[in-house]
Design an enzyme around this catalytic site. Structure first.
Site, PDB file in Angstrom:
ATOM      1  N   LYS A  47      14.486  -5.446  20.806  1.00 17.67           N
ATOM      2  CA  LYS A  47      15.003  -6.304  21.886  1.00 17.67           C
ATOM      3  C   LYS A  47      14.368  -7.690  21.803  1.00 17.67           C
ATOM      4  CE  LYS A  47      15.459  -2.339  24.978  1.00 17.67           C
ATOM      5  NZ  LYS A  47      14.853  -1.616  26.097  1.00 17.67           N
ATOM      6  N   GLN A  91       9.926  -0.903  29.981  1.00 17.04           N
ATOM      7  CA  GLN A  91      10.428   0.068  28.998  1.00 17.04           C
ATOM      8  C   GLN A  91      10.167   1.487  29.486  1.00 17.04           C
ATOM      9  OE1 GLN A  91      12.257  -0.565  26.173  1.00 17.04           O
ATOM     10  NE2 GLN A  91      12.443   1.653  25.994  1.00 17.04           N
ATOM     11  N   ASP A 114      18.037  -4.557  33.602  1.00 14.80           N
ATOM     12  CA  ASP A 114      18.417  -3.181  33.244  1.00 14.80           C
ATOM     13  C   ASP A 114      19.298  -2.529  34.310  1.00 14.80           C
ATOM     14  OD1 ASP A 114      17.540  -2.449  30.727  1.00 14.80           O
ATOM     15  OD2 ASP A 114      15.496  -2.012  31.407  1.00 14.80           O
TER      16      ASP A 114
END
Ligand code: NAP
Length: 279
Positions: A47, A91, A114
């Protein structure tokens, strides 16, 4: 026909790069990584690499597996208040002693690229526009749209009901006027249900979709990605036997994975100015 996520994602990424250069702005992505899970480390590195390529500034905050919950929460509050940081990503998975709920609730919804926070998830579930759409379902819809696959009025069967893929995928398909069936590990007659689908979206993590469940009209999107017994990356669909029978199918790797990253990058780019989205 192969739903070539890798190729479509390249186009999206190049468009984002050009857009940022034209606007001469630099969104800033802060990534929090806890512990030393090798897969998480690879995801984060990928990413970051993609983001830097596009022109997004990234910062990585790494913590040992036994970090105190408060330390991570304080970092999130600090990033929320930092005007230069436009996007925050924690994460997953995180260690068990840290409350996932508290971490998610701490993130400013305007920086929640997200789509984890209750505000964004809630908006999605009542058909309102969240600040950001969840990356994988958004990427899948972009892939279907790229290939001009009709969604409205079609029967979409989503296999898997996770918070990051199955549930938001179902809601986003509903919003596009598909007729949606959600299946999971307790679903009876899974095979019979899959047979009635126009669009099959499988997000399970094991072999589920076999040739006897599909027909020529089927559009198959394989979200699953895991290593088989030989250590090769594979998906939920038996690609070799199913691909020759159907009109459209996404491969693993090279299907949903690259689209997820491209879609996340759209969110990060838009985090700079959510009143003026790039696409
Ligand atoms: P998850 O949290 O691992 O949950 C899996 C889902 O599959 C659950 O809802 C489970 O049902 C259901 N399931 C398990 N066995 C089943 C069976 N025999 N029949 C029907 N449903 C079954 O899901 P996830 O996080 O969404 O991940 C799913 C897969 O997608 C994984 O392989 C993951 O690596 C991959 N993934 C890929 C991307 C990408 O960008 N390519 C992104 C995200 C995830 P219950 O709820 O009843 O347990």
């Amino acid at each position: 026909m192969i739903l070539d996520g890798k190729a479509v994602a390249v186009q999206i990424v190049e468009k984002l790069k050009a857009e940022l250069a034209k606007k001469n702005v630099t969104p800033q992505l802060a990534v929090i990584l806890i512990g030393d899970d090798p897969a998480s480390r690879v995801y984060v590195r990928n990413k970051q690499k993609k983001a830097e390529y596009i022109g997004i500034k990234t910062q990585l905050f790494e913590y040992p597996v036994d970090v105190a919950e408060k330390v991570v929460l304080d970092k999130i509050y600090q990033l929320n208040n930092d005007k230069n940081v436009t996007a925050i990503l924690v994460q997953m998975p995180i260690p068990e002693h840290i409350s996932r709920e508290k971490i998610i609730m701490a993130i400013d919804p305007r920086k929640d690229v997200d789509c984890f926070t209750p505000e964004n998830v809630g908006k999605l579930s009542i058909g309102l526009k969240p600040y950001f759409y969840p990356a994988t379902p958004q990427g899948i819809l972009m892939l279907l749209d790229y290939y001009k696959i009709p969604i409205e009025g079609k029967h979409a069967v989503v296999i898997g009901r996770s918070n990051i893929v199955g549930k938001p995928m179902s809601q986003m398909l509903l919003k596009r006027n598909a007729t949606v069936t959600i299946c999971h590990s307790h679903t009876e007659n899974l095979e019979e249900i899959i047979k009635t689908a126009d669009i099959i979206i499988s997000a399970v993590g094991k072999k589920i979709v076999r040739c006897k469940m599909v027909s020529k009209k089927s559009v198959i999107v394989d979200v699953g990605i895991y290593k088989d017994s030989n250590g090769n990356l594979t998906g939920d669909v038996d690609f070799a036997e199913v691909a020759p029978l159907v009109d459209f199918i996404s491969p693993v790797p090279g299907g949903v994975g690259p689209m997820t990253i491209a879609s996340l990058m759209i969110n990060v780019v838009n985090s700079y100015d959510d009143n003026n989205p790039v696409s």
